[in-house]
Design an enzyme around this catalytic site. Structure first.
Site, PDB file in Angstrom:
ATOM      1  N   HIS A 197      -7.477  43.789  89.342  1.00  0.00           N
ATOM      2  CA  HIS A 197      -6.877  42.655  88.637  1.00  0.00           C
ATOM      3  C   HIS A 197      -5.525  42.238  89.217  1.00  0.00           C
ATOM      4  O   HIS A 197      -5.007  41.174  88.863  1.00  0.00           O
ATOM      5  CB  HIS A 197      -6.738  42.955  87.134  1.00  0.00           C
ATOM      6  CG  HIS A 197      -5.534  43.776  86.771  1.00  0.00           C
ATOM      7  ND1 HIS A 197      -5.585  45.130  86.516  1.00  0.00           N
ATOM      8  CD2 HIS A 197      -4.237  43.421  86.606  1.00  0.00           C
ATOM      9  CE1 HIS A 197      -4.372  45.561  86.217  1.00  0.00           C
ATOM     10  NE2 HIS A 197      -3.535  44.544  86.261  1.00  0.00           N
ATOM     11  N   ASP A 240     -13.323  41.609  85.462  1.00  0.00           N
ATOM     12  CA  ASP A 240     -12.003  41.488  84.848  1.00  0.00           C
ATOM     13  C   ASP A 240     -11.488  42.884  84.539  1.00  0.00           C
ATOM     14  O   ASP A 240     -12.122  43.894  84.887  1.00  0.00           O
ATOM     15  CB  ASP A 240     -12.050  40.630  83.575  1.00  0.00           C
ATOM     16  CG  ASP A 240     -13.091  41.111  82.580  1.00  0.00           C
ATOM     17  OD1 ASP A 240     -13.239  42.345  82.405  1.00  0.00           O
ATOM     18  OD2 ASP A 240     -13.782  40.264  81.973  1.00  0.00           O
ATOM     19  N   SER A 340       0.433  48.694  87.354  1.00  0.00           N
ATOM     20  CA  SER A 340      -0.993  48.509  87.580  1.00  0.00           C
ATOM     21  C   SER A 340      -1.376  48.863  89.012  1.00  0.00           C
ATOM     22  O   SER A 340      -0.689  48.483  89.972  1.00  0.00           O
ATOM     23  CB  SER A 340      -1.394  47.059  87.315  1.00  0.00           C
ATOM     24  OG  SER A 340      -1.288  46.751  85.948  1.00  0.00           O
ATOM     25  N   GLY A 341      -2.485  49.575  89.145  1.00  0.00           N
ATOM     26  CA  GLY A 341      -2.957  49.967  90.470  1.00  0.00           C
ATOM     27  C   GLY A 341      -2.422  51.296  90.943  1.00  0.00           C
ATOM     28  O   GLY A 341      -2.926  51.872  91.907  1.00  0.00           O
TER      29      GLY A 341
END
Length: 393
Positions: A197, A240, A340-341
């Site tokens: 995302h 998503d 994130s990630g």
């Protein structure tokens, strides 16, 4: 998120004092001066880096860093058959007595009268890359404590790491503005893993750059390696954040030079179990409330029982079967926007860290009954290996 660290110390464990090359004892006269150096070893590190000791009269003695230069380090690495180039590493181990190496046609030893630091080097092969690197290991050790039980725990962010503490943690930045965008984890020299995302708003590889070895994200530390992003491999079924939020990044060959600030993390085994209560480490430069963290932050957080997580908030009923919850239902400690990630790293019994999860999403940051959601890595191992090994993308 809230990092939880105490003192820094040099690495110990299964590779401590590993003997790399053994030769004859040193030839010396009666006064210990000018002895032929015949055998060296590395301790408290890995196969190709560590603190230097030399064999003198059947006893391993420390080697001084004060007068060690690149040429002498090259000679020592070549002597140990670990590579042709020796890179001098920073050291924080103080000593009051040791040996200097004096090199001409051969290297001789001399007892140092002004020794202050223990020598530490990395041996590198001809292609300029470290000849051996073990996944999941680090050369700066930190002690973690449970932030939920600490008086100094605070909401989202607060405790910074030290350089090299989590060397598999990478940053994805906006190439034009250099602004931090997402986190990632190093898999090998040319592949990193992150959340899919992160590219929802802009899928162009030319918009991003990958930074490894970083600590302070708005200042050049001298340990950073910056790469163009060459390819983004999305998991084929990704749509998503609610399902299959995982992607593999590719950077140009020869890629990352592994050192004490940049190392790959291990992948978990196929049968890795996401046991509720198991505590693992998240790390990143994500939001601390009003702004992104300046220096790398980390937090020790537990995996949460799936039933408890799903029942904590209506939104978590959307969590896929290949995701899990981690953090504290009472709030206060969490990963956040910008993380994130990044990695959810669990330590194995042998001391190495494995990438159990990828930071994905959450309903707010560190809020009560709103823990973080992480993409499991174990279910995607076949796909990960196919991409990393050059298979179907």
């Amino acid at each position: 998120m809230a990092p939880i660290f105490a003192q820094q110390r040099y690495i110990t464990g299964v590779l401590v004092a590993k003997k790399l090359h053994v030769g004859m004892d040193l030839v010396s006269g009666d006064d210990e001066s000018d002895c032929t150096a015949r055998s060296f070893r590395l301790t408290n590190g890995s196969d190709t880096r560590g603190y230097l000791e030399v064999l003198f009269r059947a006893k391993w003695e420390p080697l001084c860093a004060d007068h060690l230069d690149g040429n002498r380090a090259n000679w020592i690495c070549n002597d140990m058959r670990l590579g042709e180039h020796g890179s001098l590493l920073s050291t924080n181990i103080s000593i009051s007595s040791g040996f200097d190496v004096i090199c001409g046609s051969e290297c001789m030893l001399r007892r140092s009268s002004s020794c202050t630091r223990l020598a530490r080097i990395s041996c590198i092969s001809q292609n300029g890359l470290a000849s051996v690197s073990q996944c999941g290991h680090r050369y700066v050790e930190v002690n973690a404590r449970d932030a939920a039980r600490s008086r100094i725990a605070r909401v989202v962010g607060g405790f910074e790491t030290v350089p090299g503490a989590f060397p598999w943690t990478a940053a994805l930045r906006n190439k034009e503005t250099k602004a931090h965008h997402c986190g990632a984890s190093i898999l090998d020299r040319t592949h990193l893993i992150t959340a899919a995302h992160c590219f929802e708003e802009d899928e162009r590889v030319t918009s991003y750059e990958v930074v490894v070895g970083d600590w302070e994200n708005n200042k050049t530390d001298g340990n950073e390696q910056v790469f163009n992003l060459q390819r983004i491999n999305y998991y084929p079924l990704y749509k998503d954040i609610f399902s299959h939020d995982i992607a593999i990044l590719e950077i140009p060959y020869p890629g990352i030079e592994f050192n004490e600030y940049a190392q790959p993390i291990c992948l978990p085994s196929n049968d890795f179990i996401y046991t509720p209560g198991r505590q693992c480490v998240v790390s990143g430069w994500g939001s601390m409330g009003l702004h992104y963290a300046q220096r790398l932050q980390a937090a020790l957080i537990p995996i949460i029982d799936r039933f408890d997580c799903v029942n904590s908030s209506q939104i978590y009923t959307s969590m896929s079967r290949s995701a899990f919850c981690a953090g504290y239902l009472e709030g206060g400690i969490d990963s956040c926007q910008g993380d994130s990630g990044g990695p959810f790293a669990c330590r194995r019994e042998d001391g190495a860290f494995v990438l159990a999860g990828v930071i994905s999403w959450g309903d707010g940051c560190a809020q009560k009954k709103q823990p973080g959601i992480y993409t499991m890595v174990a279910p995607y191992l076949s796909w990960i290996n196919s991409v990393v090994n050059g298979g179907t993308r």
